[in-house]
Design an enzyme around this catalytic site. Structure first.
Site, mmCIF file in Angstrom:
data_model
loop_
_atom_site.group_PDB
_atom_site.id
_atom_site.type_symbol
_atom_site.label_atom_id
_atom_site.label_comp_id
_atom_site.label_asym_id
_atom_site.label_seq_id
_atom_site.Cartn_x
_atom_site.Cartn_y
_atom_site.Cartn_z
ATOM 1 N N CYS A 197 -31.838 -83.403 12.252
ATOM 2 C CA CYS A 197 -31.704 -84.394 11.174
ATOM 3 C C CYS A 197 -30.420 -84.134 10.388
ATOM 4 C CB CYS A 197 -32.905 -84.341 10.237
ATOM 5 S SG CYS A 197 -34.383 -85.150 10.892
ATOM 6 N N CYS B 219 -34.886 -79.892 9.198
ATOM 7 C CA CYS B 219 -34.631 -80.056 10.630
ATOM 8 C C CYS B 219 -33.132 -80.044 10.932
ATOM 9 C CB CYS B 219 -35.258 -81.366 11.104
ATOM 10 S SG CYS B 219 -34.789 -81.809 12.778
ATOM 11 N N HIS C 96 -37.376 -81.790 17.109
ATOM 12 C CA HIS C 96 -36.874 -83.141 16.861
ATOM 13 C C HIS C 96 -36.561 -83.653 18.259
ATOM 14 C CE1 HIS C 96 -34.167 -86.080 14.444
ATOM 15 N NE2 HIS C 96 -34.088 -86.446 15.731
ATOM 16 N N HIS D 289 -36.849 -88.770 12.780
ATOM 17 C CA HIS D 289 -37.426 -87.460 13.056
ATOM 18 C C HIS D 289 -38.781 -87.615 13.742
ATOM 19 C CE1 HIS D 289 -38.085 -83.146 12.614
ATOM 20 N NE2 HIS D 289 -39.332 -83.452 12.299
ATOM 21 N N HIS E 155 -35.366 -84.769 21.662
ATOM 22 C CA HIS E 155 -33.999 -84.803 22.192
ATOM 23 C C HIS E 155 -34.038 -84.846 23.708
ATOM 24 C CE1 HIS E 155 -35.232 -80.597 21.671
ATOM 25 N NE2 HIS E 155 -34.543 -80.336 22.774
ATOM 26 N N ASN F 70 -37.875 -81.812 27.083
ATOM 27 C CA ASN F 70 -38.896 -80.771 27.067
ATOM 28 C C ASN F 70 -39.895 -81.080 25.960
ATOM 29 O OD1 ASN F 70 -37.613 -79.185 29.104
ATOM 30 N ND2 ASN F 70 -36.142 -78.484 27.564
ATOM 31 N N GLY G 207 -40.660 -75.157 27.140
ATOM 32 C CA GLY G 207 -39.551 -74.462 26.491
ATOM 33 C C GLY G 207 -38.920 -75.216 25.344
HETATM 34 P P1 5GP Z 1 -35.144 -77.512 23.868
HETATM 35 O O1 5GP Z 1 -35.430 -76.196 24.561
HETATM 36 O O2 5GP Z 1 -35.870 -77.632 22.550
HETATM 37 O O3 5GP Z 1 -35.361 -78.680 24.786
HETATM 38 O O4 5GP Z 1 -33.604 -77.501 23.617
HETATM 39 C C1 5GP Z 1 -33.016 -77.304 22.363
HETATM 40 C C2 5GP Z 1 -31.523 -77.218 22.586
HETATM 41 O O5 5GP Z 1 -30.889 -77.329 21.344
HETATM 42 C C3 5GP Z 1 -31.069 -75.918 23.230
HETATM 43 O O6 5GP Z 1 -30.399 -76.193 24.453
HETATM 44 C C4 5GP Z 1 -30.144 -75.302 22.176
HETATM 45 O O7 5GP Z 1 -29.022 -74.670 22.749
HETATM 46 C C5 5GP Z 1 -29.765 -76.481 21.320
HETATM 47 N N1 5GP Z 1 -29.526 -76.164 19.915
HETATM 48 C C6 5GP Z 1 -30.275 -75.379 19.122
HETATM 49 N N2 5GP Z 1 -29.762 -75.341 17.870
HETATM 50 C C7 5GP Z 1 -28.666 -76.130 17.888
HETATM 51 C C8 5GP Z 1 -27.713 -76.502 16.896
HETATM 52 O O8 5GP Z 1 -27.759 -76.090 15.737
HETATM 53 N N3 5GP Z 1 -26.706 -77.342 17.272
HETATM 54 C C9 5GP Z 1 -26.613 -77.810 18.548
HETATM 55 N N4 5GP Z 1 -25.596 -78.616 18.814
HETATM 56 N N5 5GP Z 1 -27.498 -77.489 19.506
HETATM 57 C C10 5GP Z 1 -28.512 -76.662 19.191
HETATM 58 ZN ZN ZN Z 2 -35.344 -84.034 12.631
#
Ligand code: 5GP
Ligand code: ZN
Length: 119
Positions: free
Chosen positions: A13, A10, A104, A52, A106, A93, A99
Site C-alpha cells: 500500500c 502494508c 497484499h 488492499h 500480488h 501465491n 510461500g
Molecule cells: P510472496 O512470497 O508473498 O508471493 O512474494 C512477496 C515478494 O515481495 C517477494 O518476492 C519479495 O522479494 C518481495 N518484496 C518483499 N518486500 C518488498 C518490498 O519492500 N519492495 C519490493 N519491491 N518487493 C518486496
Molecule cells: Zn496493502
C-alpha cells in the site's frame, strides 16, 4: 477485514501510494507494477491492485475482476520488457504453503531466462 482501500501497515500500500518510493513501471487507477526487491529472474516484477486485498483466498467474489485487469497489464508490461515472445510466468501465491509472505495480493511477472517448473 480482508479487503479495504488501503492499510497503513502494508508495504505494498505504501509503494502504491508513493509513501515508499519505488521504480513504477506502470500505474493506473486500479493497478501498479514495480520491481521485486529480491529478483529471482532477469525480469521479476510485481503486479498489484491498489486496493488492499490480503490474498486470493480472502478475495470477495465481486473483487475477482481485478485479476483479469492484472493479467492484461502484466501482458502489456511483458511486451514492453521484451519477454512476450521468449516467455514469462505469472504466479500468485496464496497462504503459507505457497510461500506468501506479503499479505497484499500480488502477481509475480517473471521471465528473461528459461524457467524450470517452480524455479
Ligand atoms: P510472496 O512470497 O508473498 O508471493 O512474494 C512477496 C515478494 O515481495 C517477494 O518476492 C519479495 O522479494 C518481495 N518484496 C518483499 N518486500 C518488498 C518490498 O519492500 N519492495 C519490493 N519491491 N518487493 C518486496
Ligand atoms: Zn496493502
Amino acid at each position: 477485514m480482508s479487503s479495504e482501500e488501503s492499510n497503513t501497515d502494508c508495504i505494498f500500500c505504501k509503494i502504491s501510494s508513493g509513501e515508499i518510493p519505488s521504480q513504477i513501471l506502470y500505474q493506473d487507477e486500479d493497478v501498479v507494477v514495480f520491481p521485486d526487491v529480491r529478483p529471482l529472474t532477469p525480469v521479476h516484477l510485481l503486479v498489484i491492485p491498489r486496493k488492499h486485498i490480503t490474498s486470493l483466498a480472502e478475495m470477495a467474489g465481486d473483487e475477482t475482476p481485478i485479476i483479469g485487469k492484472m493479467v492484461k497489464v502484466a501482458n502489456q508490461v511483458a511486451r514492453e520488457q521484451g519477454i512476450s515472445e521468449s516467455g514469462y510466468r505469472l504466479t500468485i501465491n496464496s497462504g503459507a504453503d505457497a510461500g506468501q509472505v506479503v499479505f497484499h495480493l500480488h502477481m509475480h511477472l517473471m521471465g528473461g531466462r528459461h524457467l524450470d517448473w517452480k524455479h
